[in-house]
Write a protein that holds these residues in place. Structure first.
Motif, PDB file in Angstrom:
ATOM      1  N   CYS A 102      -1.404  -1.228 -12.315  1.00 35.64           N
ATOM      2  CA  CYS A 102      -1.897  -2.109 -13.619  1.00 35.64           C
ATOM      3  C   CYS A 102      -1.213  -1.958 -14.993  1.00 35.64           C
ATOM      4  N   ASP A 103      -0.823  -0.611 -15.054  1.00 32.42           N
ATOM      5  CA  ASP A 103      -0.104  -0.277 -16.419  1.00 32.42           C
ATOM      6  C   ASP A 103       1.140  -0.976 -16.045  1.00 32.42           C
ATOM      7  N   ILE A 104       2.019  -0.849 -15.008  1.00 31.75           N
ATOM      8  CA  ILE A 104       3.298  -1.352 -14.759  1.00 31.75           C
ATOM      9  C   ILE A 104       3.185  -2.919 -14.879  1.00 31.75           C
ATOM     10  N   ALA A 105       2.371  -3.657 -14.005  1.00 36.49           N
ATOM     11  CA  ALA A 105       2.283  -4.910 -14.419  1.00 36.49           C
ATOM     12  C   ALA A 105       2.034  -5.407 -15.797  1.00 36.49           C
ATOM     13  N   GLU A 106       1.173  -4.554 -16.732  1.00 37.57           N
ATOM     14  CA  GLU A 106       0.971  -5.058 -17.855  1.00 37.57           C
ATOM     15  C   GLU A 106       2.340  -5.194 -18.586  1.00 37.57           C
ATOM     16  N   ARG A 107       3.152  -3.827 -18.511  1.00 35.60           N
ATOM     17  CA  ARG A 107       4.618  -3.643 -19.004  1.00 35.60           C
ATOM     18  C   ARG A 107       5.339  -4.557 -18.712  1.00 35.60           C
ATOM     19  N   LEU A 108       5.394  -5.209 -17.481  1.00 34.60           N
ATOM     20  CA  LEU A 108       6.298  -6.298 -17.249  1.00 34.60           C
ATOM     21  C   LEU A 108       5.764  -7.640 -17.477  1.00 34.60           C
ATOM     22  N   SER A 109       4.650  -7.746 -18.212  1.00 37.23           N
ATOM     23  CA  SER A 109       4.101  -8.981 -18.467  1.00 37.23           C
ATOM     24  C   SER A 109       3.848  -9.882 -17.146  1.00 37.23           C
ATOM     25  N   ALA A 110       3.344  -9.281 -16.158  1.00 41.02           N
ATOM     26  CA  ALA A 110       3.394  -9.958 -14.771  1.00 41.02           C
ATOM     27  C   ALA A 110       1.946 -10.953 -15.057  1.00 41.02           C
ATOM     28  N   ASP A 111       2.266 -11.909 -14.426  1.00 39.13           N
ATOM     29  CA  ASP A 111       1.210 -13.190 -14.231  1.00 39.13           C
ATOM     30  C   ASP A 111       0.210 -12.873 -13.076  1.00 39.13           C
ATOM     31  N   LEU A 112       0.816 -12.215 -12.191  1.00 41.55           N
ATOM     32  CA  LEU A 112       0.141 -11.972 -10.778  1.00 41.55           C
ATOM     33  C   LEU A 112       0.494 -10.915 -10.247  1.00 41.55           C
ATOM     34  N   ILE A 113      -0.596 -10.060  -9.432  1.00 42.19           N
ATOM     35  CA  ILE A 113      -0.247  -8.889  -8.748  1.00 42.19           C
ATOM     36  C   ILE A 113      -0.737  -9.372  -7.215  1.00 42.19           C
ATOM     37  N   VAL A 114       0.123  -9.240  -6.273  1.00 44.66           N
ATOM     38  CA  VAL A 114      -0.344  -9.593  -4.911  1.00 44.66           C
ATOM     39  C   VAL A 114      -0.442  -8.311  -4.099  1.00 44.66           C
ATOM     40  N   VAL A 115      -1.608  -7.749  -3.748  1.00 45.99           N
ATOM     41  CA  VAL A 115      -1.589  -6.556  -3.040  1.00 45.99           C
ATOM     42  C   VAL A 115      -2.275  -6.772  -1.657  1.00 45.99           C
ATOM     43  N   GLY A 116      -1.691  -5.895  -0.785  1.00 47.78           N
ATOM     44  CA  GLY A 116      -2.432  -6.016   0.632  1.00 47.78           C
ATOM     45  C   GLY A 116      -3.502  -5.116   0.819  1.00 47.78           C
ATOM     46  N   ARG A 117      -4.437  -5.703   1.704  1.00 50.27           N
ATOM     47  CA  ARG A 117      -5.907  -5.060   1.656  1.00 50.27           C
ATOM     48  C   ARG A 117      -5.706  -4.306   3.262  1.00 50.27           C
ATOM     49  N   HIS A 118      -6.160  -3.026   3.185  1.00 49.58           N
ATOM     50  CA  HIS A 118      -6.100  -2.266   4.500  1.00 49.58           C
ATOM     51  C   HIS A 118      -7.640  -2.755   4.929  1.00 49.58           C
ATOM     52  N   GLY A 119      -7.585  -2.891   6.442  1.00 50.60           N
ATOM     53  CA  GLY A 119      -8.820  -3.041   6.953  1.00 50.60           C
ATOM     54  C   GLY A 119      -9.486  -1.883   7.820  1.00 50.60           C
ATOM     55  N   ARG A 120      -8.789  -0.725   7.541  1.00 48.88           N
ATOM     56  CA  ARG A 120      -9.185   0.393   8.428  1.00 48.88           C
ATOM     57  C   ARG A 120      -9.956   1.453   7.718  1.00 48.88           C
ATOM     58  N   GLN A 121     -10.127   1.149   6.516  1.00 42.68           N
ATOM     59  CA  GLN A 121     -11.031   2.213   5.722  1.00 42.68           C
ATOM     60  C   GLN A 121     -12.421   2.196   6.150  1.00 42.68           C
ATOM     61  N   GLY A 122     -12.955   3.555   6.468  1.00 44.84           N
ATOM     62  CA  GLY A 122     -14.473   3.787   6.862  1.00 44.84           C
ATOM     63  C   GLY A 122     -15.500   3.478   5.508  1.00 44.84           C
ATOM     64  N   VAL A 123     -16.604   3.200   6.297  1.00 40.67           N
ATOM     65  CA  VAL A 123     -17.845   2.812   5.144  1.00 40.67           C
ATOM     66  C   VAL A 123     -17.992   3.993   4.120  1.00 40.67           C
ATOM     67  N   LEU A 124     -18.012   5.324   4.580  1.00 37.41           N
ATOM     68  CA  LEU A 124     -18.055   6.602   3.676  1.00 37.41           C
ATOM     69  C   LEU A 124     -17.031   6.586   2.799  1.00 37.41           C
ATOM     70  N   GLU A 125     -15.681   6.540   3.052  1.00 34.08           N
ATOM     71  CA  GLU A 125     -14.694   6.707   2.593  1.00 34.08           C
ATOM     72  C   GLU A 125     -14.615   5.235   1.463  1.00 34.08           C
ATOM     73  N   HIS A 126     -15.053   4.212   1.829  1.00 39.52           N
ATOM     74  CA  HIS A 126     -14.975   3.118   0.932  1.00 39.52           C
ATOM     75  C   HIS A 126     -15.991   3.482  -0.107  1.00 39.52           C
ATOM     76  N   MET A 127     -17.189   3.779   0.093  1.00 42.06           N
ATOM     77  CA  MET A 127     -18.051   4.077  -0.998  1.00 42.06           C
ATOM     78  C   MET A 127     -17.914   5.306  -2.047  1.00 42.06           C
ATOM     79  N   LEU A 128     -17.166   6.212  -1.329  1.00 45.76           N
ATOM     80  CA  LEU A 128     -16.668   7.514  -2.158  1.00 45.76           C
ATOM     81  C   LEU A 128     -15.383   7.159  -3.063  1.00 45.76           C
ATOM     82  N   LEU A 129     -14.492   6.396  -2.531  1.00 48.65           N
ATOM     83  CA  LEU A 129     -13.273   6.252  -3.263  1.00 48.65           C
ATOM     84  C   LEU A 129     -13.075   4.968  -3.843  1.00 48.65           C
ATOM     85  N   GLY A 130     -13.462   3.786  -2.901  1.00 50.05           N
ATOM     86  CA  GLY A 130     -13.285   2.492  -3.137  1.00 50.05           C
ATOM     87  C   GLY A 130     -11.747   2.111  -2.412  1.00 50.05           C
TER      88      GLY A 130
END
Length: 155
Positions: free
Chosen positions: A99-127
């Motif tokens: 986010c900091d780098i995108a702001e420094r570059l005055s980015a209009d958009l960040i396109v990020v991939g989402r992993h589908g393999r994260q477990g429920v517990l890991e997701h709850m603890l870490l996001g």
């Protein structure tokens, strides 16, 4: 949607990141935008300073940077658009660094991939990194879903 002509694509060199880059390039062509491919080195590897001398840490860091630089160049070369690459060391959370780098570059958009393999517990603890980027970004964020998930858009 894209005013400054800048799209940032964070990568962990996964297939999901490659998909995010591909989708960012489609948008960049439509909106005459630049794509910035970014890898943030995660500082989650900690050493007890009494147990490890500085020299091996410097060597590990150098090897990590060299490997990441090579992979960035390879991934950028996988698309038919000129890509600017960035390699950054995160001070804390990689999502915050994105986010900091995108702001420094005055980015209009960040396109990020989402992993589908994260477990429920890991997701709850870490996001997920994608969720933290959405939460903290000062610009729009497009989350590219992995192929095969319900709601995945096919082009």
């Amino acid at each position: 949607m894209i005013n400054n002509g800048t799209i940032v694509v964070p990568t962990d060199f996964s297939e999901q990141s490659s998909e995010a880059l591909r989708r960012a390039c489609v948008l960049a062509k439509q909106f005459d935008a630049e794509v910035h491919l970014l890898h943030v080195i995660d500082p989650s590897l900690y050493f007890e300073t009494d147990m490890v001398s500085i020299s091996p840490l410097d060597e590990i860091s150098k090897a990590q940077h060299e490997g990441a630089t090579k992979r960035l160049v390879e991934q950028a070369g996988s698309v038919d658009l000129p890509i600017t690459t960035h390699l950054e060391d995160a001070v804390s959370d990689p999502a915050r660094a994105i986010c900091d780098i995108a702001e420094r570059l005055s980015a209009d958009l960040i396109v990020v991939g989402r992993h589908g393999r994260q477990g429920v517990l890991e997701h709850m603890l870490l996001g997920s990194t994608a969720e933290r980027v959405v939460r903290h970004a000062s610009c729009s964020v497009l989350v590219a879903m992995p192929h095969g998930l319900v709601g995945d858009v096919q082009e």
